[in-house]
Design a protein around this motif. Structure first.
Motif, PDB file in Angstrom:
ATOM      1  N   LEU A  48      -0.269  -8.588  -0.400  1.00 38.86           N
ATOM      2  CA  LEU A  48      -0.421  -9.908   0.213  1.00 38.86           C
ATOM      3  C   LEU A  48      -1.477  -9.811   1.305  1.00 38.86           C
ATOM      4  CD1 LEU A  48       2.430 -10.087  -1.135  1.00 38.86           C
ATOM      5  CD2 LEU A  48       3.151 -11.464   0.817  1.00 38.86           C
ATOM      6  N   VAL A  49      -2.436 -10.742   1.289  1.00 37.78           N
ATOM      7  CA  VAL A  49      -3.415 -10.868   2.367  1.00 37.78           C
ATOM      8  C   VAL A  49      -3.175 -12.232   2.993  1.00 37.78           C
ATOM      9  CG1 VAL A  49      -5.842 -10.871   3.023  1.00 37.78           C
ATOM     10  CG2 VAL A  49      -5.063  -9.410   1.126  1.00 37.78           C
ATOM     11  N   LEU A  50      -2.681 -12.246   4.241  1.00 35.55           N
ATOM     12  CA  LEU A  50      -2.225 -13.493   4.866  1.00 35.55           C
ATOM     13  C   LEU A  50      -3.011 -13.784   6.131  1.00 35.55           C
ATOM     14  CD1 LEU A  50       1.655 -12.901   4.667  1.00 35.55           C
ATOM     15  CD2 LEU A  50       0.195 -14.049   2.984  1.00 35.55           C
ATOM     16  N   ASP A  51      -3.627 -14.963   6.180  1.00 32.10           N
ATOM     17  CA  ASP A  51      -4.191 -15.436   7.438  1.00 32.10           C
ATOM     18  C   ASP A  51      -3.030 -15.843   8.349  1.00 32.10           C
ATOM     19  OD1 ASP A  51      -5.924 -16.304   9.380  1.00 32.10           O
ATOM     20  OD2 ASP A  51      -6.296 -18.250   8.425  1.00 32.10           O
ATOM     21  N   TRP A  52      -3.192 -15.643   9.641  1.00 27.58           N
ATOM     22  CA  TRP A  52      -2.120 -15.990  10.590  1.00 27.58           C
ATOM     23  C   TRP A  52      -1.958 -17.503  10.671  1.00 27.58           C
ATOM     24  CZ3 TRP A  52      -0.254 -12.640  15.010  1.00 27.58           C
ATOM     25  CH2 TRP A  52       0.660 -13.326  15.815  1.00 27.58           C
ATOM     26  N   MET A  53      -3.058 -18.209  10.976  1.00 34.38           N
ATOM     27  CA  MET A  53      -3.008 -19.659  11.189  1.00 34.38           C
ATOM     28  C   MET A  53      -3.232 -20.378   9.868  1.00 34.38           C
ATOM     29  SD  MET A  53      -2.328 -19.939  14.374  1.00 34.38           S
ATOM     30  CE  MET A  53      -2.681 -21.683  14.674  1.00 34.38           C
ATOM     31  N   ARG A  67       9.671 -10.300   3.910  1.00 33.08           N
ATOM     32  CA  ARG A  67      10.447  -9.086   4.202  1.00 33.08           C
ATOM     33  C   ARG A  67      11.943  -9.372   4.182  1.00 33.08           C
ATOM     34  NH1 ARG A  67       6.728  -6.034   2.487  1.00 33.08           N
ATOM     35  NH2 ARG A  67       5.084  -5.395   3.940  1.00 33.08           N
ATOM     36  N   ALA A  68      12.340 -10.538   4.708  1.00 32.22           N
ATOM     37  CA  ALA A  68      13.766 -10.886   4.714  1.00 32.22           C
ATOM     38  C   ALA A  68      14.321 -10.991   3.301  1.00 32.22           C
ATOM     39  CB  ALA A  68      13.979 -12.206   5.460  1.00 32.22           C
ATOM     40  N   ALA A  69      13.447 -11.324   2.343  1.00 30.41           N
ATOM     41  CA  ALA A  69      13.867 -11.408   0.940  1.00 30.41           C
ATOM     42  C   ALA A  69      13.950 -10.028   0.290  1.00 30.41           C
ATOM     43  CB  ALA A  69      12.905 -12.294   0.159  1.00 30.41           C
ATOM     44  N   MET A  77      -2.514  -8.558   7.350  1.00 29.07           N
ATOM     45  CA  MET A  77      -2.658  -9.780   8.128  1.00 29.07           C
ATOM     46  C   MET A  77      -4.094  -9.915   8.606  1.00 29.07           C
ATOM     47  SD  MET A  77      -0.577 -12.266   9.265  1.00 29.07           S
ATOM     48  CE  MET A  77       1.031 -11.464   9.355  1.00 29.07           C
ATOM     49  N   ILE A  78      -4.697 -11.094   8.413  1.00 27.30           N
ATOM     50  CA  ILE A  78      -6.055 -11.329   8.908  1.00 27.30           C
ATOM     51  C   ILE A  78      -6.004 -12.497   9.884  1.00 27.30           C
ATOM     52  CG2 ILE A  78      -7.252 -10.366   6.908  1.00 27.30           C
ATOM     53  CD1 ILE A  78      -7.569 -13.168   5.800  1.00 27.30           C
ATOM     54  N   ALA A  93       6.444  -8.508  12.387  1.00 30.28           N
ATOM     55  CA  ALA A  93       6.883  -9.469  11.378  1.00 30.28           C
ATOM     56  C   ALA A  93       6.964  -8.835   9.995  1.00 30.28           C
ATOM     57  CB  ALA A  93       5.929 -10.662  11.343  1.00 30.28           C
ATOM     58  N   GLY A  94       6.384  -7.630   9.872  1.00 31.69           N
ATOM     59  CA  GLY A  94       6.451  -6.929   8.589  1.00 31.69           C
ATOM     60  C   GLY A  94       5.116  -6.601   7.971  1.00 31.69           C
ATOM     61  N   ALA A  95       4.031  -6.934   8.663  1.00 27.36           N
ATOM     62  CA  ALA A  95       2.706  -6.599   8.129  1.00 27.36           C
ATOM     63  C   ALA A  95       2.485  -5.087   8.198  1.00 27.36           C
ATOM     64  CB  ALA A  95       1.619  -7.324   8.918  1.00 27.36           C
TER      65      ALA A  95
END
Length: 228
Positions: A48-53, A67-69, A77-78, A93-95
Motif C-alpha cells: 500500500l502506498v498512502l498519501d496522508w492528506m 492494521r486493525a483488520a 506513507m507519502i 499508525a502501522g506504516a
C-alpha cells in the motif's frame, strides 16, 4: 506485486503509477480515501502506498483500519508533513516506511524494492521457489541454466503464483491480482494467460508446476510436492 496507490494529486499520482507499472507491478491508483477503503475491503494487496492528506478518509486512518483488520502487507506513507511527531504518528499508525514530498522517483522505487524484500521467498533481486527463479528486475524466469523472458502480464501472474506457492488461487483472485481495478478482462482471459505462461515455463522445464484444480482455479506446486 499488486499495489494500491492512493494519491489525490493527479500530478503526483500519474508518475508514481507509471514507474510502478514499468517495474512490472499491477497498480490500482485512486484519488480518495473512501474509494481506497472500499478497495481494501474487497481486494488483497502486496503493498500500500498512502498519501496522508486525502479526501474523505486520511491515509493515516486507512493505515490504522488496515492494521486493525489484521492485514500485513507493507505500507509506505507519502506526505508533505516532515516534522518528527508527524512521522511518528504515521509509523505508529502501522506504516512501515515514510517518504516526504516532493518525491524523488528513484528513491521511491528504492523504498518499494526494500519493502518487497520482506517476502520469505526473496533472494537478492530474485523471487525463488525451489530451483525456479523469477528475476524481478528483468522480468525473466530461470531454471537449471535456461532463461526465458515474460510479458508484463505473464510476469505478474507468475509473481502472484510464487508469492502464494502451493495455494489454490481462484479465477477471481487471479483477476484481482493481475488486472487493474476498473478493467474487465475477456471471459477467457485467465485461461489464455495461464496457457501462455505454461508455454513460457516449458522452456525451463516447469510447465507442469501450474496445476489446474477442477472447478476452483490453479496452483503452483514444485514437483516434489505434487500429490500422487
Amino acid at each position: 506485486m499488486r499495489v494500491l496507490l492512493v494519491e489525490d494529486d493527479p500530478k503526483q499520482l500519474m508518475p508514481l503509477q507509471m514507474v510502478l507499472s514499468q517495474a512490472g507491478h499491477s497498480v490500482d491508483g485512486v484519488k480518495d480515501g473512501e474509494t481506497a477503503q472500499w478497495l481494501l475491503s474487497e481486494k488483497d494487496y502486496d503493498l500500500l502506498v498512502l498519501d496522508w492528506m486525502l479526501p474523505h478518509v486520511s491515509g493515516v486512518t486507512l493505515c490504522r483500519q488496515y492494521r486493525a483488520a489484521g492485514k500485513t502487507a507493507p505500507v509506505l506513507m507519502i506526505t508533505a508533513r516532515d516534522a518528527t511527531p508527524e512521522k511518528v504518528t504515521g509509523l505508529d499508525a502501522g506504516a512501515d516506511d515514510y517518504l516526504v514530498k516532493p518525491i524523488d522517483l528513484v528513491e521511491f522505487m528504492a523504498r518499494v524494492r526494500a519493502l518487497r524484500r520482506r517476502s520469505p521467498l526473496w533472494q537478492g533481486d530474485t523471487l525463488s521457489l525451489e530451483d525456479l527463479h523469477l528475476h524481478l528486475d528483468t522480468l525473466t524466469v530461470e531454471r537449471q541454466g535456461a532463461t526465458v523472458a515474460l510479458s508484463s502480464r505473464e510476469f505478474q501472474l507468475l509473481e502472484y503464483f510464487m508469492r502464494h506457492p502451493r495455494q489454490v488461487l481462484t479465477r477471481n483472485q487471479i483477476e484481482q491480482a493481475v488486472w487493474e481495478w476498473g478493467t474487465e478482462p475477456e471471459s477467457n482471459a485467465i485461461t489464455v494467460l495461464v496457457r501462455k505462461l505454461r508455454q513460457r515455463l516449458q522452456a525451463v522445464g516447469a510447465a507442469d508446476w501450474i496445476e489446474s484444480i477442477y472447478g476452483m482455479g490453479y496452483r503452483l506446486t514444485p514437483p516434489e510436492t505434487h500429490e500422487a
